[in-house]
Design a protein around this motif. Sequence first.
Motif, PDB file in Angstrom:
ATOM      1  N   LEU A  59       2.229   1.704  -3.395  1.00  0.00           N
ATOM      2  CA  LEU A  59       1.164   2.176  -4.267  1.00  0.00           C
ATOM      3  C   LEU A  59       0.942   3.686  -4.092  1.00  0.00           C
ATOM      4  CD1 LEU A  59      -0.773   0.993  -6.341  1.00  0.00           C
ATOM      5  CD2 LEU A  59      -2.410   0.615  -4.503  1.00  0.00           C
ATOM      6  N   GLU A  60       0.973   4.143  -2.849  1.00  0.00           N
ATOM      7  CA  GLU A  60       0.818   5.583  -2.588  1.00  0.00           C
ATOM      8  C   GLU A  60       1.964   6.369  -3.221  1.00  0.00           C
ATOM      9  OE1 GLU A  60       0.536   5.944   1.647  1.00  0.00           O
ATOM     10  OE2 GLU A  60      -1.538   5.209   1.700  1.00  0.00           O
ATOM     11  N   GLN A 111      -5.764   1.484  -4.790  1.00  0.00           N
ATOM     12  CA  GLN A 111      -5.422   1.883  -3.425  1.00  0.00           C
ATOM     13  C   GLN A 111      -6.649   1.787  -2.513  1.00  0.00           C
ATOM     14  OE1 GLN A 111      -4.564   6.036  -2.911  1.00  0.00           O
ATOM     15  NE2 GLN A 111      -3.462   5.705  -0.990  1.00  0.00           N
ATOM     16  N   LEU A 133       0.833  -1.211   0.000  1.00  0.00           N
ATOM     17  CA  LEU A 133       0.000   0.000   0.000  1.00  0.00           C
ATOM     18  C   LEU A 133       0.867   1.261   0.000  1.00  0.00           C
ATOM     19  CD1 LEU A 133      -2.897   1.131   0.143  1.00  0.00           C
ATOM     20  CD2 LEU A 133      -2.660   1.099   2.621  1.00  0.00           C
TER      21      LEU A 133
END
Length: 160
Positions: free
Chosen positions: A57-58, A82, A54
């Motif tokens: 991904l951010e 996300q 995560l």
Amino acid sequence: MGLIPYPQLPFHSFRVADVCLVMAVGAIWELIIRTLRLLMKRKPAAIRTRDAALKDLEFEIKRMRNKGASAFVATSKLERQQLAEKKALTKAAEQRRERVEKLEKITQKIDMGLCLAVFLCYYGVPMMEFSAQRLVENRGPGDAIMTAEEGELAAVSAFR
């Protein structure tokens, strides 16, 4: 005699094995429960991996936003991904919380049962017995307990 003076207690018998058994059961139970609580409250490896994914991904979303309007479609796909990942993590955290609560309830019930068993053992089976015939009330301050021979003589003289 040690540094702190204390009156001697007239033990008739002391069951060391029973006391050790009760203490060992308590110590083993505490060790098991503390280990289980540590394992249950720690994040599993799968959730830690998903948290790292995560964060990656951010970072990727920020990088795509910096590219501008030309990467709008790719950015929106990453944002949806996300959101889905956050939703899955929230669901996993809730399931983990429920498991921890169940474990707490079960251990609390077992703790109560163990306390009851210790209570029954402690008061049902005498682990320590005092010899009442060896106690003397009004003797000198350092001589409050009779010897075994004196206790026998006092017991015999009480029945005369």
